[in-house]
Scaffold this motif. Structure first.
Motif, PDB file in Angstrom:
ATOM      1  N   ILE B 124      37.851  51.739  44.159  1.00 51.24           N
ATOM      2  CA  ILE B 124      37.014  51.268  43.054  1.00 51.24           C
ATOM      3  C   ILE B 124      37.729  50.186  42.235  1.00 51.24           C
ATOM      4  O   ILE B 124      37.104  49.204  41.816  1.00 51.24           O
ATOM      5  CB  ILE B 124      36.571  52.449  42.162  1.00 51.24           C
ATOM      6  CG1 ILE B 124      35.580  53.322  42.951  1.00 51.24           C
ATOM      7  CG2 ILE B 124      35.933  51.962  40.873  1.00 51.24           C
ATOM      8  CD1 ILE B 124      35.084  54.535  42.238  1.00 51.24           C
ATOM      9  N   LYS B 125      39.034  50.339  42.037  1.00 51.85           N
ATOM     10  CA  LYS B 125      39.797  49.319  41.296  1.00 51.85           C
ATOM     11  C   LYS B 125      39.682  47.965  41.980  1.00 51.85           C
ATOM     12  O   LYS B 125      39.499  46.936  41.334  1.00 51.85           O
ATOM     13  CB  LYS B 125      41.273  49.737  41.237  1.00 51.85           C
ATOM     14  CG  LYS B 125      41.616  50.477  39.965  1.00 51.85           C
ATOM     15  CD  LYS B 125      43.112  50.470  39.725  1.00 51.85           C
ATOM     16  CE  LYS B 125      43.507  51.640  38.851  1.00 51.85           C
ATOM     17  NZ  LYS B 125      43.866  52.846  39.610  1.00 51.85           N
ATOM     18  N   GLU B 126      39.795  47.985  43.325  1.00 47.81           N
ATOM     19  CA  GLU B 126      39.713  46.752  44.094  1.00 47.81           C
ATOM     20  C   GLU B 126      38.332  46.108  43.933  1.00 47.81           C
ATOM     21  O   GLU B 126      38.214  44.890  43.797  1.00 47.81           O
ATOM     22  CB  GLU B 126      39.979  47.030  45.583  1.00 47.81           C
ATOM     23  CG  GLU B 126      41.418  47.435  45.897  1.00 47.81           C
ATOM     24  CD  GLU B 126      41.693  48.916  45.709  1.00 47.81           C
ATOM     25  OE1 GLU B 126      40.895  49.604  45.021  1.00 47.81           O
ATOM     26  OE2 GLU B 126      42.710  49.409  46.244  1.00 47.81           O
ATOM     27  N   LEU B 127      37.311  46.960  43.920  1.00 50.03           N
ATOM     28  CA  LEU B 127      35.944  46.455  43.745  1.00 50.03           C
ATOM     29  C   LEU B 127      35.814  45.808  42.370  1.00 50.03           C
ATOM     30  O   LEU B 127      35.286  44.702  42.230  1.00 50.03           O
ATOM     31  CB  LEU B 127      34.936  47.603  43.900  1.00 50.03           C
ATOM     32  CG  LEU B 127      33.474  47.249  43.614  1.00 50.03           C
ATOM     33  CD1 LEU B 127      32.931  46.267  44.636  1.00 50.03           C
ATOM     34  CD2 LEU B 127      32.606  48.506  43.594  1.00 50.03           C
ATOM     35  N   LEU B 128      36.332  46.492  41.376  1.00 45.89           N
ATOM     36  CA  LEU B 128      36.276  46.005  40.007  1.00 45.89           C
ATOM     37  C   LEU B 128      36.970  44.640  39.902  1.00 45.89           C
ATOM     38  O   LEU B 128      36.446  43.711  39.277  1.00 45.89           O
ATOM     39  CB  LEU B 128      36.952  47.024  39.092  1.00 45.89           C
ATOM     40  CG  LEU B 128      36.550  47.030  37.622  1.00 45.89           C
ATOM     41  CD1 LEU B 128      35.053  47.244  37.474  1.00 45.89           C
ATOM     42  CD2 LEU B 128      37.315  48.110  36.884  1.00 45.89           C
ATOM     43  N   GLY B 129      38.130  44.527  40.554  1.00 43.30           N
ATOM     44  CA  GLY B 129      38.870  43.274  40.548  1.00 43.30           C
ATOM     45  C   GLY B 129      38.058  42.146  41.152  1.00 43.30           C
ATOM     46  O   GLY B 129      37.959  41.043  40.601  1.00 43.30           O
ATOM     47  N   LYS B 130      37.410  42.466  42.292  1.00 43.20           N
ATOM     48  CA  LYS B 130      36.609  41.463  42.995  1.00 43.20           C
ATOM     49  C   LYS B 130      35.434  41.014  42.132  1.00 43.20           C
ATOM     50  O   LYS B 130      35.145  39.822  42.036  1.00 43.20           O
ATOM     51  CB  LYS B 130      36.068  42.097  44.296  1.00 43.20           C
ATOM     52  CG  LYS B 130      36.422  41.293  45.543  1.00 43.20           C
ATOM     53  CD  LYS B 130      35.677  41.785  46.751  1.00 43.20           C
ATOM     54  CE  LYS B 130      36.268  43.064  47.332  1.00 43.20           C
ATOM     55  NZ  LYS B 130      35.570  43.497  48.563  1.00 43.20           N
ATOM     56  N   VAL B 131      34.779  41.986  41.519  1.00 42.30           N
ATOM     57  CA  VAL B 131      33.590  41.673  40.730  1.00 42.30           C
ATOM     58  C   VAL B 131      33.945  40.825  39.510  1.00 42.30           C
ATOM     59  O   VAL B 131      33.226  39.892  39.157  1.00 42.30           O
ATOM     60  CB  VAL B 131      32.865  42.973  40.296  1.00 42.30           C
ATOM     61  CG1 VAL B 131      31.721  42.657  39.336  1.00 42.30           C
ATOM     62  CG2 VAL B 131      32.332  43.707  41.515  1.00 42.30           C
ATOM     63  N   SER B 132      35.073  41.128  38.876  1.00 40.87           N
ATOM     64  CA  SER B 132      35.398  40.362  37.661  1.00 40.87           C
ATOM     65  C   SER B 132      35.927  38.969  37.989  1.00 40.87           C
ATOM     66  O   SER B 132      35.796  38.059  37.182  1.00 40.87           O
ATOM     67  CB  SER B 132      36.394  41.142  36.791  1.00 40.87           C
ATOM     68  OG  SER B 132      37.466  41.590  37.573  1.00 40.87           O
ATOM     69  N   ILE B 159      30.868  51.611  35.150  1.00 39.38           N
ATOM     70  CA  ILE B 159      32.034  50.743  34.958  1.00 39.38           C
ATOM     71  C   ILE B 159      31.755  49.284  35.332  1.00 39.38           C
ATOM     72  O   ILE B 159      32.459  48.390  34.882  1.00 39.38           O
ATOM     73  CB  ILE B 159      33.285  51.252  35.718  1.00 39.38           C
ATOM     74  CG1 ILE B 159      33.033  51.285  37.220  1.00 39.38           C
ATOM     75  CG2 ILE B 159      33.733  52.616  35.227  1.00 39.38           C
ATOM     76  CD1 ILE B 159      34.328  51.274  37.994  1.00 39.38           C
ATOM     77  N   LEU B 160      30.706  49.041  36.128  1.00 41.67           N
ATOM     78  CA  LEU B 160      30.416  47.649  36.518  1.00 41.67           C
ATOM     79  C   LEU B 160      29.475  46.948  35.544  1.00 41.67           C
ATOM     80  O   LEU B 160      29.557  45.736  35.357  1.00 41.67           O
ATOM     81  CB  LEU B 160      29.808  47.602  37.932  1.00 41.67           C
ATOM     82  CG  LEU B 160      30.720  47.996  39.096  1.00 41.67           C
ATOM     83  CD1 LEU B 160      29.924  48.040  40.396  1.00 41.67           C
ATOM     84  CD2 LEU B 160      31.904  47.032  39.233  1.00 41.67           C
ATOM     85  N   SER B 161      28.597  47.714  34.915  1.00 44.81           N
ATOM     86  CA  SER B 161      27.576  47.061  34.083  1.00 44.81           C
ATOM     87  C   SER B 161      28.141  46.254  32.908  1.00 44.81           C
ATOM     88  O   SER B 161      27.542  45.235  32.543  1.00 44.81           O
ATOM     89  CB  SER B 161      26.503  48.058  33.622  1.00 44.81           C
ATOM     90  OG  SER B 161      27.078  49.130  32.955  1.00 44.81           O
ATOM     91  N   PRO B 162      29.291  46.644  32.305  1.00 46.54           N
ATOM     92  CA  PRO B 162      29.828  45.774  31.238  1.00 46.54           C
ATOM     93  C   PRO B 162      30.158  44.360  31.720  1.00 46.54           C
ATOM     94  O   PRO B 162      30.264  43.444  30.903  1.00 46.54           O
ATOM     95  CB  PRO B 162      31.102  46.497  30.797  1.00 46.54           C
ATOM     96  CG  PRO B 162      30.919  47.904  31.207  1.00 46.54           C
ATOM     97  CD  PRO B 162      30.089  47.875  32.440  1.00 46.54           C
ATOM     98  N   LEU B 163      30.307  44.169  33.031  1.00 45.09           N
ATOM     99  CA  LEU B 163      30.645  42.841  33.540  1.00 45.09           C
ATOM    100  C   LEU B 163      29.429  41.927  33.627  1.00 45.09           C
ATOM    101  O   LEU B 163      29.536  40.753  33.989  1.00 45.09           O
ATOM    102  CB  LEU B 163      31.318  42.957  34.911  1.00 45.09           C
ATOM    103  CG  LEU B 163      32.612  43.769  34.920  1.00 45.09           C
ATOM    104  CD1 LEU B 163      33.088  44.005  36.336  1.00 45.09           C
ATOM    105  CD2 LEU B 163      33.690  43.083  34.090  1.00 45.09           C
ATOM    106  N   GLY B 164      28.264  42.488  33.323  1.00 42.20           N
ATOM    107  CA  GLY B 164      27.060  41.672  33.200  1.00 42.20           C
ATOM    108  C   GLY B 164      26.491  41.126  34.494  1.00 42.20           C
ATOM    109  O   GLY B 164      25.789  40.127  34.502  1.00 42.20           O
ATOM    110  N   LYS B 165      26.785  41.785  35.637  1.00 39.78           N
ATOM    111  CA  LYS B 165      26.213  41.316  36.912  1.00 39.78           C
ATOM    112  C   LYS B 165      24.975  42.162  37.246  1.00 39.78           C
ATOM    113  O   LYS B 165      24.812  43.272  36.757  1.00 39.78           O
ATOM    114  CB  LYS B 165      27.245  41.475  38.030  1.00 39.78           C
ATOM    115  CG  LYS B 165      28.538  40.688  37.794  1.00 39.78           C
ATOM    116  CD  LYS B 165      28.315  39.228  38.052  1.00 39.78           C
ATOM    117  CE  LYS B 165      29.544  38.359  38.046  1.00 39.78           C
ATOM    118  NZ  LYS B 165      30.499  38.431  36.993  1.00 39.78           N
TER     119      LYS B 165
END
Lengths: 384, 199
Positions: B124-132, B159-165
């Motif tokens: 999940i951390k890796e996904l978060l990194g990619k998305v941001s 955890i992904l929605s704060p990134l606004g995607k």
């Protein structure tokens, strides 16, 4: 509806049993621990999928055998259904309905056949722990609604996961924020499915109350008033309203308020898995105040109410299973039961002594005798 | 009679494979014994080779002989859309449709406290990194509809929605080509919930 034929293979201590039932009354006679109740249990599983007497499917299978089989022919008001259920030691079941294999053996079994089981142990329903009353609700609602069955299974899984998370949080010293984040994903599902379960349970309890009240009133010539109330911590501050969105909001508040306690105890403390049904007689808690006789009258009213609920909700007269109850009921209660049964109801009765049964019951009855798992037909002899 | 030791060992190893019980394991072991040496070597080598050559793609965590994998380096893929799946087998199921042109991210499981799997055990951390980092158009959550799948989706959304995607999930619905009357109640109820306007 009628059970026209039952065949059991390796079911508990019964290696082989096959019988056509062309009568409305079937009496199963035998000493204790011979296998009488096993026959009723098998019939009950056809309606409710699980058994009150077994925690695991393995317990239902004859010692050292790979599987148990329940084959049955059922006649409903407008159809004939053949159900074959194979219970395996692997825990996976196989189900065929009218010869067609079903993909979901638990869920697809439900809704084809209905029973009301009245066993001597049901007397504990009043004085026993809340878990017995929850089980009673769940097994009845399961046979009435496949959706309830599905919601319930998902709910239970989420509770198990939440408990595992709380326990690991305690052991690993997870940060409060991280725990709350992870708890919320389970709580969301617990609230989603729990609210539906609550709604159906309250509705069912209300129905049962209205029928059972009438029965107890009749039985006691108007002297005894029964009240059933669904009890949940969720409604401790705000009263129940039959609105799923409002229940969800109350449920959420209740879970949020219990966070510290849940963390300290390491388990989920709020929701349908902790609820209860409060039974009152003449405005007093039956659990503490009902006499032996009153307890019997209450149970009898509840069982007749269960029967009526199936009749009204499913438009079918269920098959009645009476497991060793006549020894517990005096003559007037036996009479009350017999006179309040719907016409054409098929009844399976187990007893140790045929003398415990009313003479009326033996008329046109099929009598089977069970000894060490072997079953023989026995002609009804005169002179009781 | 007991099996001779090398045979017993072979049966035991087969039995560790998923979906293989004692009887099938025994059948497989005897089958191997009856093959000629060349065939058995082929089998043994293909197991070793697969294990040696196949690795995890460092970008999407899918399995591949190449790192980064064929999908991640392909120029015909739209790398502004990420489809999140639990296991490589789910990726393959989606690839088989030939409909999806984006890239993937394989989590390596689903959140399940009872099996000791929390967010930290998944990628999940890796996904978060990619998305941001990347300029994404859409994140598709294609996870099982089981309790664990739902929980993982809720967590990812949180955890992904704060990134606004834009975050979407697969639709619930009737299986293709089935008759309505044969669908179970829950599927129909979900399909009603997720009904769509006819365009």
């Amino acid at each position: 509806m009628l059970l026209k034929r039952l065949k059991l293979t390796n079911f508990r201590n019964i290696e082989h049993f096959e019988e056509d039932f062309n009568t409305l009354k079937i009496i199963i006679l035998g000493q204790n621990a011979q296998g009488k109740s096993n026959i009723l249990e098998a019939v009950n599983i056809l309606a409710k999928s699980s058994s009150d007497r077994a925690l695991r499917d393995n317990e239902l299978i004859n010692f050292n055998k790979e599987f148990a089989l329940i084959n049955s022919d059922i006649k409903t008001s407008d159809d004939d259904i053949e159900i074959s259920l194979q219970i395996n030691t692997t825990g996976r079941r196989k189900l065929k309905i009218n010869g067609v294999s079903k993909k979901a053996p638990q869920a697809d079994l439900i809704g084809n056949f209905f029973t009301v089981m009245f066993a001597a142990d049901d007397l504990y329903l009043i004085k026993g722990s809340p878990s017995l009353r929850r089980k009673w609700l769940d097994s009845n609602l399961t046979q009435l609604s496949k959706i309830y069955h599905n919601h319930f299974a998902t709910y239970q899984k989420s509770i198990t996961q939440k408990n595992a998370l709380l326990k690991s949080a305690f052991e690993s010293g997870m940060s409060r924020k991280s725990l709350q984040e992870q708890l919320s994903i389970w709580n969301k599902q617990i609230i989603e499915y729990g609210a539906e379960i609550l709604l159906q349970r309250v509705d069912y309890v209300n129905k049962i109350e209205s029928f059972a009240k009438q029965f107890l009133n009749d039985m006691s010539s108007g002297n005894e008033t029964l009240q059933l109330n669904y009890f949940s911590k969720i409604f401790s501050d705000t009263p129940y309203v039959p609105d799923v969105e409002k229940i969800k909001a109350m449920f959420e508040d209740s879970i949020n308020n219990s966070f510290d306690e849940e963390l300290a105890r390491g388990q989920a403390l709020v929701g349908p898995h902790r609820d209860d049904v409060l039974i009152q007689i003449n405005d007093k808690e039956a659990r503490a105040f009902a006499s032996q006789g009153q307890q019997r009258s209450i149970i009898l009213s509840l069982k007749l109410a269960e029967l009526k609920a199936v009749e009204i909700l499913k438009n079918e007269v269920p098959v009645l299973l009476l497991d060793d109850v006549f020894a517990e009921l005096d003559e007037s209660r036996q009479n009350f039961l017999l006179h309040n049964l719907p016409e054409g109801i098929q009844t399976f009765i187990t007893t140790t002594h045929i003398s415990d049964l009313q003479h009326d019951l033996l008329e046109n009855a099929l009598v089977l005798k069970v000894e060490k798992g072997k079953i023989v037909k026995k002609p009804v002899t005169s002179g009781f | 009679m007991k099996y001779t030791k090398p045979l017993l060992k072979l049966i035991e190893e087969f039995q560790k494979l998923p979906g293989v019980g004692p009887k099938s394991a025994q059948r497989m072991a005897f089958y191997v014994l009856n093959q000629d040496m060349e065939q058995v070597e082929k089998l043994a080598n293909s197991i070793l080779e697969a294990k040696k050559l196949i690795k995890k793609c460092s970008s999407c965590h899918n399995i591949s002989a190449n790192d980064p994998c064929e999908i991640c380096v392909s120029s015909s893929r739209d790398n502004k859309t990420i489809c999140v799946v639990s296991e490589p087998k789910d990726l393959i199921a989606i690839e088989r449709t030939n409909e999806y042109k984006g890239v993937y991210h394989v989590l390596g499981g689903l959140i399940s406290p009872i099996d000791g799997i929390g967010p930290d055990e998944l990628s999940i951390k890796e996904l978060l990194g990619k998305v941001s980092k990347n300029n994404l158009n859409e994140i598709i959550l294609a996870l099982d509809t089981s309790t664990e799948g739902e929980a993982t989706m809720l967590y990812l959304n949180r955890i992904l929605s704060p990134l606004g995607k834009k975050i979407t999930r697969l639709g619930f619905g009737l299986p293709a080509g089935t008759e309505l009357e044969y669908a179970d109640e829950l599927t129909i109820a979900r399909a009603l919930e997720g009904r769509s306007e006819i365009k």
